[in-house]
Design a protein around this motif. Structure first.
Motif, PDB file in Angstrom:
ATOM      1  N   ASN A 110       0.750  -1.007  -0.091  1.00  0.00           N
ATOM      2  CA  ASN A 110      -0.083  -0.237   0.074  1.00  0.00           C
ATOM      3  C   ASN A 110       0.987   1.085  -0.126  1.00  0.00           C
ATOM      4  OD1 ASN A 110       0.685  -0.097   2.637  1.00  0.00           O
ATOM      5  ND2 ASN A 110      -1.243  -0.804   3.502  1.00  0.00           N
ATOM      6  N   LEU A 111       2.259   1.075  -0.014  1.00  0.00           N
ATOM      7  CA  LEU A 111       3.193   2.055  -0.021  1.00  0.00           C
ATOM      8  C   LEU A 111       4.347   1.842  -1.011  1.00  0.00           C
ATOM      9  CD1 LEU A 111       3.010   3.787   3.519  1.00  0.00           C
ATOM     10  CD2 LEU A 111       2.076   4.766   1.388  1.00  0.00           C
ATOM     11  N   LEU A 112       4.938   2.750  -1.557  1.00  0.00           N
ATOM     12  CA  LEU A 112       5.988   2.456  -2.572  1.00  0.00           C
ATOM     13  C   LEU A 112       7.066   3.706  -2.207  1.00  0.00           C
ATOM     14  CD1 LEU A 112       7.169   0.866  -4.753  1.00  0.00           C
ATOM     15  CD2 LEU A 112       6.099   2.328  -6.238  1.00  0.00           C
ATOM     16  N   LEU A 113       8.389   3.121  -1.888  1.00  0.00           N
ATOM     17  CA  LEU A 113       9.384   3.988  -1.535  1.00  0.00           C
ATOM     18  C   LEU A 113      10.496   3.790  -2.687  1.00  0.00           C
ATOM     19  CD1 LEU A 113      10.880   6.325   0.076  1.00  0.00           C
ATOM     20  CD2 LEU A 113      12.031   4.380   1.286  1.00  0.00           C
ATOM     21  N   ASP A 114      10.399   4.646  -3.746  1.00  0.00           N
ATOM     22  CA  ASP A 114      11.467   4.406  -4.865  1.00  0.00           C
ATOM     23  C   ASP A 114      12.576   5.326  -5.079  1.00  0.00           C
ATOM     24  OD1 ASP A 114      12.008   2.917  -7.181  1.00  0.00           O
ATOM     25  OD2 ASP A 114      10.062   3.330  -8.217  1.00  0.00           O
ATOM     26  N   ASP A 115      13.497   5.010  -5.591  1.00  0.00           N
ATOM     27  CA  ASP A 115      14.659   5.851  -5.938  1.00  0.00           C
ATOM     28  C   ASP A 115      15.083   5.670  -7.388  1.00  0.00           C
ATOM     29  OD1 ASP A 115      17.312   7.009  -6.312  1.00  0.00           O
ATOM     30  OD2 ASP A 115      17.983   6.246  -4.312  1.00  0.00           O
ATOM     31  N   GLY A 116      14.502   6.298  -8.171  1.00  0.00           N
ATOM     32  CA  GLY A 116      14.575   6.411  -9.568  1.00  0.00           C
ATOM     33  C   GLY A 116      13.574   6.027 -10.532  1.00  0.00           C
ATOM     34  N   GLY A 117      12.443   5.465  -9.732  1.00  0.00           N
ATOM     35  CA  GLY A 117      11.366   5.095 -10.582  1.00  0.00           C
ATOM     36  C   GLY A 117      10.939   3.936 -11.203  1.00  0.00           C
ATOM     37  N   LEU A 127      -3.925   0.521  -5.988  1.00  0.00           N
ATOM     38  CA  LEU A 127      -4.313   0.154  -4.559  1.00  0.00           C
ATOM     39  C   LEU A 127      -3.393   0.714  -3.699  1.00  0.00           C
ATOM     40  CD1 LEU A 127      -5.636  -3.614  -4.562  1.00  0.00           C
ATOM     41  CD2 LEU A 127      -7.067  -1.579  -4.720  1.00  0.00           C
ATOM     42  N   LEU A 128      -2.359   1.236  -4.084  1.00  0.00           N
ATOM     43  CA  LEU A 128      -1.295   2.154  -3.330  1.00  0.00           C
ATOM     44  C   LEU A 128      -2.072   3.421  -2.741  1.00  0.00           C
ATOM     45  CD1 LEU A 128       1.785   1.905  -5.473  1.00  0.00           C
ATOM     46  CD2 LEU A 128       1.466   0.463  -3.557  1.00  0.00           C
ATOM     47  N   ARG A 129      -1.561   3.593  -1.230  1.00  0.00           N
ATOM     48  CA  ARG A 129      -1.906   4.892  -0.943  1.00  0.00           C
ATOM     49  C   ARG A 129      -1.176   6.121  -1.234  1.00  0.00           C
ATOM     50  NH1 ARG A 129      -3.913   4.071   5.464  1.00  0.00           N
ATOM     51  NH2 ARG A 129      -4.988   2.060   5.037  1.00  0.00           N
ATOM     52  N   GLY A 130       0.046   5.700  -1.701  1.00  0.00           N
ATOM     53  CA  GLY A 130       0.788   6.879  -2.243  1.00  0.00           C
ATOM     54  C   GLY A 130       2.356   6.171  -2.582  1.00  0.00           C
ATOM     55  N   ILE A 131       3.285   7.095  -3.210  1.00  0.00           N
ATOM     56  CA  ILE A 131       4.545   6.723  -3.782  1.00  0.00           C
ATOM     57  C   ILE A 131       5.348   7.894  -3.063  1.00  0.00           C
ATOM     58  CG2 ILE A 131       6.128   6.579  -5.482  1.00  0.00           C
ATOM     59  CD1 ILE A 131       3.841   6.099  -7.207  1.00  0.00           C
ATOM     60  N   VAL A 132       6.709   7.680  -2.374  1.00  0.00           N
ATOM     61  CA  VAL A 132       7.485   8.378  -2.096  1.00  0.00           C
ATOM     62  C   VAL A 132       8.762   8.388  -3.002  1.00  0.00           C
ATOM     63  CG1 VAL A 132       9.158   9.325  -0.310  1.00  0.00           C
ATOM     64  CG2 VAL A 132       6.615   8.649   0.294  1.00  0.00           C
ATOM     65  N   GLU A 133       9.374   9.412  -3.641  1.00  0.00           N
ATOM     66  CA  GLU A 133      10.460   9.188  -4.753  1.00  0.00           C
ATOM     67  C   GLU A 133      11.380  10.357  -4.192  1.00  0.00           C
ATOM     68  OE1 GLU A 133      12.962   8.573  -7.248  1.00  0.00           O
ATOM     69  OE2 GLU A 133      11.235   7.407  -7.543  1.00  0.00           O
ATOM     70  N   GLU A 134      12.678   9.831  -4.177  1.00  0.00           N
ATOM     71  CA  GLU A 134      13.649  10.708  -3.732  1.00  0.00           C
ATOM     72  C   GLU A 134      14.735  11.016  -4.836  1.00  0.00           C
ATOM     73  OE1 GLU A 134      16.879   9.509  -1.175  1.00  0.00           O
ATOM     74  OE2 GLU A 134      17.168   7.574  -1.683  1.00  0.00           O
TER      75      GLU A 134
END
Length: 540
Positions: free
Chosen positions: A236-243, A259-266
């Protein structure tokens, strides 16, 4: 609590920084940070190339970032491939002798019978745990968040897929998320930055980790898929570095993606891809861009790179910087850090830039702003820091002086046109160091095959990673805890209050004490005693 307005004004009811809430400011990439809706953005994204829609790109289109593990036949027979043992003189990861074996089909169990992982060797776990413990000492802010999680597990019920560099610092982040109540599955965003001993320590601790140093391109996507799609697992959450995890999930598992609540991208690269999705209306979940948060941009991009550029090149080449002619391509936060560090050690530094504001900053800082093609034949080093593609072309490399060191400090390996020299003779010198040899005998020293040099040839300071990791944790908590409807299918920035909170968590290390305003002073500036102290649009 009411959400702060999506504008440059300070919200009348600032969010509680201990329990993050409140809306994030949306950034319009076409207006270089204006706080307007991305739907109104026109034209190509800054730093991008006007590429076609993110959604339309097949998985293979992103493979240039990864390269192939196999070398072309014309390379020198002295080369040992990309997945050789990683020498302690040129990097930070200890590896076993069986580097060429892929762990994909080797199902192993840890000491408790857990087998949902793939790492190089569990024998490295004890060493990896010591690396993690050392990193924890420099990441006090995450330790604070762990202690607070004992009272309030704000991620209880969160199921997070992480695709980042697998380092000791990332392990501290992972274990902090779990302490906050989350379940995780984790893989690497770079085929050469994984510390095998750290991955082994995480697997021994019972975390589903799929990563090892020297993955092939096929291995890379397989590891991501094992994290995104698994039995009895719906993230339900995605933490990504580069996509890359975002891309695979969006293309192949669209139902789960929605269905994800959101994405965090750095990363710059991943953020650009998210804005592409948002512009075309194909982003079906909210996303938070932590790359452009103040503390991440200033401390991770600037101050971190100021130190890690020197460490990585020294470890890889044993070169001296004093008196060397060096061209830094790009004068953003990363370029500023690199250029200032190199100048401080006596290098003669020049800069290339496309942005007149950054070019003027470079001029005020004492750097010549040049065209690369005009100076390349005199350079001892060329360092790319742009996030763009084909910044150093085959023509540039043809004109390099013998022995010139070429490396990349940007996220992606597209900045140096490495593919254009694949047909030349390659001589593998040591881990992450290759000589590319022209027919006349001229040699170019290429580091990490054009990938991120400060993670492939070295490591980055744990204290700086603590700052970036803190922003990621707060962003994940905010997306997970936000009431339905607070965030639309858009890309948001961290509110200033959270940036200030992350900074405050790290002041204790320096025994720094903040001055408090009097009531009269606060009223005069119309600023709350506890912040935020600057408007959202303020640039530090």
């Amino acid at each position: 609590m009411a959400s702060p307005a999506l504008s440059g004004r300070r919200p009348s009811n600032p969010v509680d920084i201990r329990k993050p809430s409140g809306s994030f400011s949306r950034r319009d990439t076409a207006t270089n940070g204006a706080l307007t809706s991305p739907a109104a953005a026109k034209g190509p994204m800054p730093g991008g190339t006007g590429a076609s829609s993110f959604n339309a790109a097949p998985l293979s289109s992103f493979s240039s970032k990864l390269g192939s593990k196999k070398r072309v036949a014309s390379m020198s027979s002295t080369g040992t491939g990309l997945s050789e043992s990683y020498s302690s003189t040129s990097g930070s990861s200890y590896s076993s002798s069986s580097e060429d074996e892929s762990p994909r089909e080797n199902i192993a169990c840890n000491s408790k019978g857990f087998s949902d992982f793939r790492v190089k060797s569990l024998e490295l776990a004890e060493y990896g745990r010591k690396e993690i413990q050392i990193a924890e000492q420099e990441m006090e802010a995450l330790m604070v968040l762990r202690r607070r999680a004992l009272e309030d597990r704000r991620l209880l019920g969160a199921r997070i897929v992480g695709c980042t560099h697998i380092t000791a610092q990332a392990a501290v982040l992972i274990e902090t998320l779990v302490a906050c109540g989350a379940e995780v599955r984790w893989c690497a965003c770079n085929i050469h930055s994984t510390q095998n001993e750290v991955a082994a320590a995480l697997a021994e601790a019972g975390y589903p980790i799929f990563a090892w140093r020297g993955e092939s391109e096929e291995d890379f996507w397989w590891c991501i898929e094992k994290c995104v799609h698994a039995e009895n697992w719906q993230p339900n959450l995605l933490l990504d570095d580069g996509g890359d995890a975002t891309h695979l999930m969006h293309k192949k598992y669209e139902g789960s993606f929605k269905l994800l609540r959101g994405i965090v991208e750095e990363s710059v690269t991943g953020v650009h891809r998210l804005y592409q999705l948002a512009k075309t209306g194909k982003l079906t979940v909210p996303a938070i861009n932590v790359n452009d948060s103040v503390v991440k941009a200033k401390f991770d991009n600037h101050y971190c790179c100021r130190e890690s550029i020197l460490d990585s090149i020294k470890r890889a080449t044993d070169t001296m910087f004093g008196g060397k002619h060096i061209c830094v391509c790009g004068y953003g936060e990363v370029g500023k850090g690199c250029a200032s560090a190199l100048k401080g050690l006596g290098a003669i530094v020049c800069v290339t830039e496309i942005d007149p504001i950054c070019a003027l900053q470079a001029s005020f800082d004492g750097f010549s702003v040049v065209h690369l093609e005009e100076v390349v034949k005199n350079m001892d080093m060329v360092i790319t820091c742009t996030g763009n593609k084909r910044v150093v072309t085959r023509e540039h490399m043809n004109n390099l002086k013998n022995g010139c060191i070429v490396c990349n400090m940007g996220h992606s390996n597209t900045e140096i046109d490495v593919e254009s020299v694949r047909a030349l003779q390659w001589q593998h010198i040591r881990s992450q160091v290759d000589h590319v040899i022209w027919p006349d005998g001229k040699r170019m020293v290429l580091l990490a095959e054009g990938r991120l040099v400060n993670l492939c040839c070295s490591s980055i300071p744990s204290f700086v990673v603590s700052i970036a990791a803190s922003t990621q944790i707060l962003a994940l908590i905010e997306l997970f805890r936000a009431p339905s409807g607070r965030y639309k299918h858009d890309v948001y920035l961290l509110p200033k209050k959270m940036d200030e909170y992350v900074a405050s968590l790290h002041l204790g290390t320096f025994n720094a004490h903040l001055t408090e305003m009097t009531d009269e002073q606060a009223a005069y500036l119309n600023i709350p005693h506890n912040g935020p102290f600057k408007p959202q649009y303020y640039r530090y």
